[in-house]
Write a protein that holds these residues in place. Structure first.
Motif, mmCIF file in Angstrom:
data_model
loop_
_atom_site.group_PDB
_atom_site.id
_atom_site.type_symbol
_atom_site.label_atom_id
_atom_site.label_comp_id
_atom_site.label_asym_id
_atom_site.label_seq_id
_atom_site.Cartn_x
_atom_site.Cartn_y
_atom_site.Cartn_z
ATOM 1 N N LEU A 93 -5.872 -17.132 -3.025
ATOM 2 C CA LEU A 93 -5.572 -17.858 -1.797
ATOM 3 C C LEU A 93 -6.885 -18.376 -1.237
ATOM 4 C CD1 LEU A 93 -3.546 -18.634 0.495
ATOM 5 C CD2 LEU A 93 -4.133 -16.451 1.570
ATOM 6 N N LYS A 94 -7.021 -19.692 -1.185
ATOM 7 C CA LYS A 94 -8.258 -20.246 -0.630
ATOM 8 C C LYS A 94 -8.308 -19.967 0.857
ATOM 9 C CE LYS A 94 -11.296 -24.208 -1.154
ATOM 10 N NZ LYS A 94 -11.461 -25.583 -1.669
ATOM 11 N N ASN A 95 -9.496 -19.657 1.346
ATOM 12 C CA ASN A 95 -9.646 -19.275 2.748
ATOM 13 C C ASN A 95 -8.979 -20.275 3.678
ATOM 14 O OD1 ASN A 95 -11.101 -17.435 4.723
ATOM 15 N ND2 ASN A 95 -11.812 -19.454 5.404
ATOM 16 N N ASP A 96 -8.186 -19.747 4.610
ATOM 17 C CA ASP A 96 -7.470 -20.568 5.591
ATOM 18 C C ASP A 96 -6.626 -21.640 4.904
ATOM 19 O OD1 ASP A 96 -6.758 -21.187 8.237
ATOM 20 O OD2 ASP A 96 -8.172 -22.850 8.269
ATOM 21 N N PHE A 97 -6.012 -21.285 3.782
ATOM 22 C CA PHE A 97 -5.115 -22.170 3.039
ATOM 23 C C PHE A 97 -5.803 -23.485 2.653
ATOM 24 C CE2 PHE A 97 -2.632 -19.470 5.851
ATOM 25 C CZ PHE A 97 -1.753 -18.868 4.966
ATOM 26 N N GLY A 98 -7.053 -23.386 2.272
ATOM 27 C CA GLY A 98 -7.786 -24.574 1.827
ATOM 28 C C GLY A 98 -8.882 -25.008 2.766
ATOM 29 N N GLY A 99 -9.058 -24.294 3.864
ATOM 30 C CA GLY A 99 -10.068 -24.675 4.844
ATOM 31 C C GLY A 99 -11.445 -24.117 4.521
ATOM 32 N N THR A 100 -12.396 -24.498 5.339
ATOM 33 C CA THR A 100 -13.775 -24.050 5.178
ATOM 34 C C THR A 100 -13.977 -22.707 5.866
ATOM 35 O OG1 THR A 100 -14.535 -26.330 5.123
ATOM 36 C CG2 THR A 100 -16.186 -24.665 5.613
ATOM 37 N N ALA A 101 -14.734 -21.827 5.226
ATOM 38 C CA ALA A 101 -15.047 -20.528 5.816
ATOM 39 C C ALA A 101 -16.369 -20.610 6.572
ATOM 40 C CB ALA A 101 -15.127 -19.462 4.736
ATOM 41 N N SER A 102 -16.414 -19.953 7.722
ATOM 42 C CA SER A 102 -17.660 -19.842 8.480
ATOM 43 C C SER A 102 -18.245 -18.464 8.209
ATOM 44 C CB SER A 102 -17.386 -20.022 9.975
ATOM 45 O OG SER A 102 -18.564 -19.800 10.721
ATOM 46 N N LEU A 103 -19.455 -18.427 7.660
ATOM 47 C CA LEU A 103 -20.091 -17.159 7.279
ATOM 48 C C LEU A 103 -21.259 -16.831 8.210
ATOM 49 C CD1 LEU A 103 -20.320 -17.486 3.374
ATOM 50 C CD2 LEU A 103 -18.373 -16.782 4.775
ATOM 51 N N ARG A 104 -21.417 -15.548 8.452
ATOM 52 C CA ARG A 104 -22.569 -15.028 9.183
ATOM 53 C C ARG A 104 -23.279 -14.062 8.248
ATOM 54 N NH1 ARG A 104 -25.860 -16.329 13.514
ATOM 55 N NH2 ARG A 104 -26.646 -14.450 14.555
ATOM 56 N N VAL A 105 -24.457 -14.501 7.723
ATOM 57 C CA VAL A 105 -25.184 -13.721 6.723
ATOM 58 C C VAL A 105 -26.625 -13.520 7.195
ATOM 59 C CG1 VAL A 105 -25.801 -13.522 4.281
ATOM 60 C CG2 VAL A 105 -23.793 -14.872 4.947
ATOM 61 N N LEU A 106 -27.024 -12.284 7.306
ATOM 62 C CA LEU A 106 -28.401 -11.958 7.705
ATOM 63 C C LEU A 106 -28.820 -12.737 8.956
ATOM 64 C CD1 LEU A 106 -30.135 -11.887 4.186
ATOM 65 C CD2 LEU A 106 -29.147 -9.974 5.467
#
Length: 793
Positions: free
Chosen positions: A98-111
């Motif tokens: 399943l693509k994130n948010d049904f095909g949407g863009t993911a917002s990541l918080r890394v370091l």
């Protein structure tokens, strides 16, 4: 003997430089096109072949009745995967993606940094075993067995964590899930349908825990046991469905698609998440186009060689008188053809290497010429050389070797009616093909202009979509809307699940809960401002309420006219009526129909609703004037102030709509380039034939000039026969082009009509090109000194 034949062939090429250059240039271009497309086609056919279990991997497809006939979906219900593992004996593993948010863009918080990720997939742990994905750090076994775990591709790990070992590190997705990195896998190849940068454990989300047979949002792959019968497996799937769902409620059936077919045979399927989807029709069309161009180049060789038969006739006659057999002459002529094609092939390979960056830019690919160096390609080159030599040299070799020495040594005239007829027929074929290609390019261009200027029922210009997936809580989202509305260049803002041009939620529309008949409908959770932002035409009622309490269970909906027509109401009658879309909905407004999907499809039913149980993923912002970099900077500043831990990502609505027709625009570019090459090669042949005719008739031209003929008169005399052939080519080409382009246009629900002007322009273009090509040689022959031509033997 071989060496002698080679020397004779080389001398003939040097003596007849003009014809040799024309032949070599035409064949070189034809071979370069063929080799370039060979690389592309091999790339397309190589998809997913790197997986060891490829022969036993299948994707499950869903078949359902849509508004326009049978539809095939690449996604299936969430219950299917786990149930297959227990109920279908032939299945060893099954895994959902399943693509994130049904095909949407993911917002990541890394370091402590913000990123956007377009290829984050939630998956079942079994996916790693089905595709036997190689790991660089950690191991596949157990990597995704726990919730809140994820594995990264090698490039993604370096992007987010640099040189730091990512194993055991955590990152946040959309401000909702904190995931621990448990492994790093080797990047998926460019020819892999799977293109995940991050694979996160599906059991982290509630979507994977649901056991629903209605919602169909999961791409599901399975690994079958060796030597499994597909028909019996599909039968077991149906039995499994019957066991878990009442027959009268079954709105779909299942089938299996071999993994090796997924890339090329899925272009018409709905809801696929993969970005690397090919099209077998496109591949086949390119094959036909390449073969056509190569055939035109081969025809040039055959035409020019047989046209020069008078000069070769005496050579043949003398050779036969001295004891040469027909078979030895055939070998000699084939040796000459083989030398020409070999030189052309070498030049063609060099042209292919030079043209590959241009081809990549047109096709949106990243193909390498490394394929030119492998063993398979070298064998293919040998095969191409043999085939082209055989085709190009067949008719000239047989024709010239049949000359009888008694006849050719007595007379200089050896032109038979059959030879002339065949040569003219080949010229007609070349230009008929060229006219068809010109019509095709013009029609594709007209359709693209039509799409660009078509009234869609909404206004996509001056609208930007900002991803708000990473913003948690309605308070922050409301604050964002309030801040955005305060900008001087912003006229309206709406929070929505999606926007026209992208898939939202597919559901069924019924008059009431007990109604057995239904209509497929796209539903989009949004707010009152969506009508202003998209500038939809309100036919009756009002927009959605401005304020709605989270605990308010009443769901209000604004339908388009297509949906209201199905319900049997006029727009005014529909207001206040209760309908059923999964749950009861109250109609508060009706908007006019608009093209929310590609123009390939007719307008379907659409609903805007305010169900608080669903998430809004975008903020749509309409500008008063065109957006500038300053405006975007203002948007970003506001966004970061409201959501400092979320990455800012935006796209323009009109640009997103353009992507729906990327395949057609690519076809238009490829068609234009290849058509020009085909026409150029055909003109080379026509140029050579005109040069030969001028040389053949130089004594006649000399006599006519002595008797007072004008340059214009001689030019017309030499050109008229070729012009007749072009007119015959048009008569053949127009019906073929009409049929082909009508068939292509039928792929669009909204398209231009075939216009006579297209054929007129194509005909005039072909005629002007032919006249320009012929006239150069005709004028040259007409300007020649008659004294020199009459003094020659």
């Amino acid at each position: 003997m071989f060496r002698t034949y080679l020397k004779v062939a080389w001398r003939n090429l040097k003596v007849n430089r003009l014809f040799s250059v024309i032949n070599i240039l035409g064949l070189s271009i034809g071979l370069a096109v063929t080799l370039t497309l060979f690389i592309y086609i091999r790339h397309e056919q190589s998809f997913d072949t790197m997986y060891p279990n490829i022969d036993n991997i299948q994707r499950v497809l869903l078949h359902t009745d849509g508004d326009n006939g049978q539809e095939i979906w690449a996604t299936v219900p969430p219950s299917l995967g786990p149930t297959m593992m227990t109920d279908v004996a032939n299945v060893k593993y099954a895994a959902r993606t399943l693509k994130n948010d049904f095909g949407g863009t993911a917002s990541l918080r890394v370091l402590q940094q913000n990123f956007t990720e377009n290829n984050l997939f939630w998956v079942d742990a079994e996916l790693l075993h089905i595709f036997d994905i190689p790991f660089i750090k950690g191991q596949a076994k157990g990597a995704l067995d726990r919730p809140n775990t994820a594995v990264l591709s090698e490039t993604t790990a370096k992007k987010y964590f640099g040189t730091t070992d990512p194993i055991g590190k955590t990152f946040t997705v959309d401000g909702r899930y904190e995931l621990e990195v448990t492994g790093v896998y080797k990047d998926f190849a460019k020819n892999s349908t799977l293109d995940c940068n991050i694979m996160a454990s599906g059991i982290t989300t509630g979507f994977f825990k649901k056991r629903s047979w209605n919602n169909a949002s999961f791409e599901t792959y399975c690994l079958l046991k060796p030597n499994t019968d597909l028909a019996s497996t599909e039968l077991q799937l149906q039995e499994m469905l019957n066991k878990n769902m009442e027959k009268e409620n079954q709105w779909y059936t299942f089938s299996l698609q071999a993994m090796k077919d997924v890339h090329l045979f899925s272009s018409g399927y709905d809801n696929a998440y993969a970005s690397r989807i090919g099209d077998i029709k496109e591949v086949r069309n390119l094959i036909y186009l390449a073969l056509l161009i190569l055939l035109i180049a081969c025809i040039n060789y055959m035409n020019l060689t047989t046209a020069r038969s008078q000069k070769r006739a005496k050579e043949v006659g003398i050779s036969k008188t001295l004891g040469s057999s027909s078979s030895s002459l055939i070998i000699r002529f084939y040796m000459e053809t083989g030398l020409v094609t070999l030189i052309s092939l070498v030049i063609g390979v060099l042209l292919t290497s030079a043209a590959m960056p241009i081809f990549n830019a047109i096709m949106g690919q990243d193909l390498s010429t490394d394929l030119l160096l492998n063993f398979e390609f070298l064998i293919s080159l040998l095969a191409i050389w043999l085939v082209v030599t055989l085709i190009s040299g067949l008719y000239p070799a047989l024709y010239l070797s049949r000359f009888k020495p008694v006849i050719v040594l007595k007379s200089s005239v050896v032109q038979s009616k059959g030879n002339v007829f065949i040569r003219k027929g080949l010229v007609v074929f070349q230009f008929a093909a060229s006219v068809v290609l010109i019509v095709g390019v013009l029609m594709i261009s007209e359709q693209m202009d039509f799409i660009r200027n078509q009234k869609l029922g909404f206004d996509a210009e001056n609208v930007v979509a900002i991803s708000i997936n990473g913003i948690k809580g309605t308070d922050k989202k409301d604050a964002l809307v309030s801040e955005l509305k305060g900008l001087g260049n912003v006229s309206s803002v709406s929070l929505t699940q999606g926007f026209p041009g992208m898939e939202v939620s597919g559901r069924s529309l019924s008059r009431n809960e007990d109604d057995k008949e239904s209509l497929n409908i796209q539903t989009n959770v949004t707010d009152a401002s969506v009508i202003d932002v998209l500038q939809l035409k309100l036919l009756a009622g009002r927009s959605l309420p401005i304020f709605k309490q989270e605990k308010d269970t009443l769901i209000e909906v604004v339908l388009n006219k297509k949906a209201v027509d199905y319900l049997g109401y006029t727009p005014d009658e529909a207001i206040g009526k209760t309908i059923f879309i999964s749950v009861p909905n109250t109609i508060v407004g009706v908007v006019d129909d608009f093209n929310f999907a590609s123009l390939h499809e007719p307008i379907g039913a659409y609903a805007f609703h305010n169900n608080t149980g669903e998430r809004k993923s975008f903020a749509l912002v309409r500008y008063k004037i065109a957006a500038s970099s300053t405006t975007i900077n203002e948007l970003e500043t506001i966004f970061k102030n409201v959501a400092p831990n979320t990455a800012f990502e935006y796209s323009f609505l009109d640009n997103n709509l353009e992507k729906l027709y990327a395949r057609e625009r690519r076809a238009a570019k490829v068609g234009f380039v290849f058509s020009m090459l085909a026409i150029f090669i055909a003109c080379l042949g026509l140029f050579g034939l005109a040069a030969f005719v001028g040389e053949q008739r130089k004594k006649e031209i000399g006599i006519r000039k002595v008797l007072g003929a004008s340059i214009m008169g001689i030019t017309q005399m030499l050109s008229k026969d070729f012009v007749k052939l072009v007119f015959i080519a048009m008569l053949i080409a127009f019906p073929v082009a009409y049929w082909l382009m009508n068939k292509w246009l039928s792929n669009f629900a909204f398209h231009v009509d075939m216009s006579y002007s297209v054929f007129i322009i194509a005909g005039i273009s072909a005629l002007v090109i032919a006249l320009f090509t012929i006239s150069f040689q005709s004028v040259k022959a007409a300007l020649s000194n008659p004294v020199k031509s009459l003094r020659t033997d």
